[in-house]
Enzyme design. Structure first.
Site, PDB file in Angstrom:
ATOM      1  CB  THR A  89       0.365  11.764   2.449  1.00  5.01           C
ATOM      2  OG1 THR A  89       0.952  10.732   3.251  1.00  5.01           O
ATOM      3  CG2 THR A  89       0.916  13.215   2.972  1.00  5.01           C
ATOM      4  CG  HIS A 140       2.805   2.014   3.238  1.00  4.94           C
ATOM      5  ND1 HIS A 140       4.078   1.730   3.958  1.00  4.94           N
ATOM      6  CD2 HIS A 140       3.025   3.493   2.976  1.00  4.94           C
ATOM      7  CE1 HIS A 140       4.968   2.859   4.013  1.00  4.94           C
ATOM      8  NE2 HIS A 140       4.181   4.026   3.305  1.00  4.94           N
ATOM      9  CG  HIS A 170       2.806   4.153   7.445  1.00  6.40           C
ATOM     10  ND1 HIS A 170       1.879   4.203   6.177  1.00  6.40           N
ATOM     11  CD2 HIS A 170       3.708   5.078   7.136  1.00  6.40           C
ATOM     12  CE1 HIS A 170       2.285   5.227   5.733  1.00  6.40           C
ATOM     13  NE2 HIS A 170       3.282   5.894   6.104  1.00  6.40           N
ATOM     14  CE  LYS A 190       8.481  11.696   1.296  1.00  7.06           C
ATOM     15  NZ  LYS A 190       9.010  10.809   2.077  1.00  7.06           N
ATOM     16  NE  ARG A 220       6.062  14.257   2.291  1.00  6.16           N
ATOM     17  CZ  ARG A 220       5.543  13.296   3.209  1.00  6.16           C
ATOM     18  NH1 ARG A 220       4.247  13.159   3.612  1.00  6.16           N
ATOM     19  NH2 ARG A 220       6.488  12.231   3.866  1.00  6.16           N
ATOM     20  CD  GLN A 277       7.289  16.120  14.015  1.00  3.27           C
ATOM     21  OE1 GLN A 277       7.111  16.126  12.628  1.00  3.27           O
ATOM     22  NE2 GLN A 277       7.602  14.789  14.553  1.00  3.27           N
ATOM     23  CG  ASP A 301      11.320   9.513   8.696  1.00  6.95           C
ATOM     24  OD1 ASP A 301      11.059   9.081   9.678  1.00  6.95           O
ATOM     25  OD2 ASP A 301      10.630   9.559   7.710  1.00  6.95           O
ATOM     26  CE  LYS A 336      11.924   5.336   3.570  1.00  5.33           C
ATOM     27  NZ  LYS A 336      10.901   6.446   3.603  1.00  5.33           N
ATOM     28  CE  LYS A 339       6.872   3.425  -1.822  1.00  5.41           C
ATOM     29  NZ  LYS A 339       6.583   3.564  -0.518  1.00  5.41           N
ATOM     30  CB  THR A 340       5.152  -4.605  -4.974  1.00 11.95           C
ATOM     31  OG1 THR A 340       3.989  -3.877  -5.382  1.00 11.95           O
ATOM     32  CG2 THR A 340       5.028  -5.294  -3.647  1.00 11.95           C
TER      33      THR A 340
END
Length: 407
Positions: free
Chosen positions: A41, A46, A49, A83, A87, A172, A193, A228, A231-232
């Site tokens: 995606t 990041h 991951h 989610k 998406r 999957q 998840d 999580k 993230k900033t």
């Protein structure tokens, strides 16, 4: 020789396993081909991951064979796991570009030469599937009643679950079947998840191939409060140095909460666990030493030792009030913008230092913003050419976040 299962367990990676004892025994007696899926995606992983990459590196070091599977086919459907809403759909060209970038990125950390490990894209087999054949051969093994009890769908039922997303579990699961047939892949691993999808795959291989395969999930990278990590205010902390510089990556880890140090050292470095526990138990200002080690070790894994040393040096220079600016993020802007004058709040938001002008205004009011080392108290301040020294301007947010503007 220690079993990699015990290593992953001791470091805190493992959350759930389909057959704990059998997996441990299997990993102790043979070289096991396993796979982890990556969702294209974006065109970079990041920090969150990277847990998956660390697990794969531990596994490959112990002699097992990774398959890094990029979901170029499944991304066309969108994964509903974890989610609350559907998406946004990417174009096929975007997905292909992202898939190629991810494959290239993951290859830096794992040997995917076709012998010690493999890279695959599920678009290769999903794109050409005939719908009626697929539903007849694969769909018959899935009970809708059982699928609806899966965690990933339960949370979506309130807002509405599309048939498109319902297919995701079948696709999957089919990946596991395909990889089992092609590479004798016996183990699927993924974030927690993915548990429902992994169980679907284990069950499908058993029904179609009459073989026992296994599934394992690992913890998501979270803070002690369960949020999580990675993230900033200005967005995700990326592995790609063009999106997040090695200095910013270093600073992100250097500034984590004391309570998260031990867990993050265990998950994101290869330091021995005795050392991890020792560093995690440091108190007061001593814990900052542990954070520096964490930041250095992880930056070294991601960007190499030289970049880690540069980031460490720049961070220490900033901390001691020195001016090694070589690794501070900077943005080149057009001189004409400042000839007319631009509001400080808008500039901070444009640079990604703040997520909104409102946040910037609050920071200024609290005394948390400096321009060229002068604290700014008026949130109406305009930045003009006069504020630049030698074509450069330094904005500081809080104590440690710097951004240089060059014209």
């Amino acid at each position: 020789m220690s079993n990699v299962y015990d290593i992953l367990m001791e470091r805190g990676f493992i959350e759930q396993a389909t057959h704990e004892d059998e997996i441990r025994e299997l990993l102790g007696k043979e070289s096991v081909t396993f796979y982890v899926g990556f969702d294209p995606t974006a065109d970079s992983l990041h920090v969150g991951h990277f847990i998956q990459v660390m697990v794969m590196m531990h596994m490959q070091k112990a002699g097992h064979k990774p398959i890094a599977l990029v979901g170029g086919g499944t991304a066309m459907v969108g994964d509903p796991s974890g989610k609350t809403e559907m998406r946004k759909m990417l174009t096929e060209a975007d997905i292909d570009h992202n898939a190629t970038s991810l494959k290239h990125q993951i290859s830096k950390y794992l040997d995917l030469d076709g012998e010690k490990g493999y890279a695959a894209n599920n678009k290769d087999w999903l794109k050409g599937l005939q719908y009626i054949d697929f539903i007849r051969d694969i769909g018959k093994h899935f009970s809708v009643n059982r699928m609806l009890t899966a965690e990933c769908f339960k949370s979506r039922l309130e807002k509405g679950l599309s048939f498109l997303e319902f297919n995701y579990m079948l696709m999957q699961s089919y990946d596991f079947l395909e990889l089992n047939r092609k590479y004798n892949c016996k183990l699927e691993m993924g974030g927690n998840d993915q548990w429902s999808n992994i169980l679907g795959g284990v069950d499908l291989v058993r029904r179609e191939e009459k073989k026992q395969v296994y599934g394992l999930t690992f913890k998501l990278l979270t803070t002690s409060e369960g949020k999580k990590m990675g993230k900033t205010e200005s967005g995700a902390v990326w592995i790609d140095p063009d999106k997040t510089s090695p200095f910013e990556l270093y600073q992100y880890l250097r500034n984590i909460d004391d309570a998260d140090v031990e867990n993050t050292l265990a998950l994101l470095t290869f330091l021995p666990m005795d050392e991890v526990r020792r560093l995690g138990s440091l108190e007061g200002s001593e814990i900052n030493k542990a954070k520096e080690i964490l930041a250095f070790e992880f930056t070294k894994i991601v960007h190499g030792e030289e970049e880690a040393k540069k980031a460490e040096k720049a961070a220490k220079a900033l901390f001691s009030g020195g001016v090694d600016m070589s690794n501070v993020p900077s943005t080149d802007m057009d001189k004409s913008i400042f000839e007319a004058g631009i509001g400080l709040l808008g500039l901070m938001t444009d640079l990604g230092l703040t997520s909104s002008n409102g946040e910037a205004r609050r920071l200024v009011k609290q005394g948390g913003v400096s321009v060229n080392d002068k604290q700014i108290t008026d949130f109406r301040k305009e930045i003009t050419i006069e504020d630049f020294e030698d074509g450069k301007l330094m904005i500081r947010k809080g104590k440690k976040k710097y951004h240089q503007v060059k014209i």
